[in-house]
Design a protein around this motif. Structure first.
Motif, mmCIF file in Angstrom:
data_model
loop_
_atom_site.group_PDB
_atom_site.id
_atom_site.type_symbol
_atom_site.label_atom_id
_atom_site.label_comp_id
_atom_site.label_asym_id
_atom_site.label_seq_id
_atom_site.Cartn_x
_atom_site.Cartn_y
_atom_site.Cartn_z
ATOM 1 N N THR A 1 -5.404 -0.949 -3.219
ATOM 2 C CA THR A 1 -5.678 0.267 -2.941
ATOM 3 C C THR A 1 -6.287 0.532 -3.557
ATOM 4 O O THR A 1 -7.149 1.962 -3.091
ATOM 5 N N PHE B 1 -8.494 5.813 -5.089
ATOM 6 C CA PHE B 1 -8.892 4.802 -3.396
ATOM 7 C C PHE B 1 -10.024 4.255 -3.825
ATOM 8 O O PHE B 1 -10.938 3.646 -3.167
ATOM 9 N N VAL C 1 0.705 -0.873 -0.300
ATOM 10 C CA VAL C 1 0.147 0.029 0.025
ATOM 11 C C VAL C 1 0.730 1.332 -0.284
ATOM 12 O O VAL C 1 0.407 2.102 -0.740
ATOM 13 N N PHE D 1 0.531 4.044 -2.875
ATOM 14 C CA PHE D 1 0.851 5.485 -3.002
ATOM 15 C C PHE D 1 1.730 6.616 -2.763
ATOM 16 O O PHE D 1 1.835 7.100 -3.844
#
Length: 237
Positions: free
Chosen positions: A202, A194, A84, A88
């Motif tokens: 994710t 998202f 994750v 990101f």
């Protein structure tokens, strides 16, 4: 003369306003990148320590089978956190492309071989001309294709077809799958960060793919049938 002076002053104010907005946007972008880098550093350092501690505990002779199972589950959760965090970072800090010319069919074969957890019977077929050349960053395109192949797997497909053609100065690549087409209410949000219909995901994969292709002067869109995607990239010479 007075009218000319007023016009010049107005133009100067507009230019100053545009420059100020551009500087503000640049500062905000730099700030976002620094936050992402700091976040990565602050989370990954303790994660590395936890991983090392887990390995020590797994080597304990008195550890029960149940204890081994629990430590395995903790390790899996740590790996998920790391995945994750990596996504990101990939979304927040877009890499600078290093373009080179490569063959599309060889690229597809390489990505397929590197796919993790392929379902039994899952195959990828290349329908594009063998000589079709693409000019882009190889590692970034590999990541994009891997995401689109995974999307096909998630849709229950056993076959993904990669077709391509030259169109003026671009290469148009269609990655379609044999799975169920996306419903319209899902398709409307598919590229939103998202957004995901899968537990444990994710929802950044397609958002990253679209952003990376834009940086490479390309694009990504959902096919009208909802069962695949169209990539546009500069054509190799």
């Amino acid at each position: 003369m007075i009218a000319v002076a007023k016009q010049s002053a107005a133009k100067a104010r507009r230019f100053s306003s545009r420059t100020s907005k551009a500087n503000t946007l640049k500062a905000a972008t730099i700030s976002q990148i620094e936050v992402a880098r700091r976040l990565s550093h602050e989370i990954r350092n303790p994660l590395a320590g936890i991983k090392a501690a887990l390995e020590v505990l797994k080597g304990t002779e008195s550890l029960s089978p149940q204890g081994h199972e629990v430590l395995g589950e903790v390790g899996d959760e740590i790996e998920q956190i790391d995945r994750v965090l990596k996504q990101f970072i990939d979304f927040s800090i877009c890499p600078k492309p290093q373009p080179e010319t490569f063959s599309l069919d060889a690229m597809v074969e390489s990505v397929f071989d590197q796919l993790r957890q392929k379902p039994a019977g899952f195959t990828v077929r290349v329908a594009a001309p063998v000589a079709l050349q693409v000019s882009a960053d190889i590692s970034m395109v590999q990541r994009v294709l891997a995401e689109l192949f995974q999307n096909g797997i998630d849709a229950g497909a056993d076959l993904v077809t990669v077709d391509g053609r030259a169109e003026k100065g671009n290469v148009v690549i269609q990655v379609s799958n044999s799975g169920a087409p996306l419903e319209q209410e899902i398709a409307d949000h598919i590229f939103e960060p998202f957004f995901s219909t899968k537990a444990g995901r994710t929802g950044l994969g397609l958002a990253i793919a679209q952003r990376w292709l834009a940086v490479m002067e390309g694009s990504l869109r959902l096919l009208p049938a909802g069962n695949g995607f169209e990539i546009r990239l500069p054509r190799g010479k």
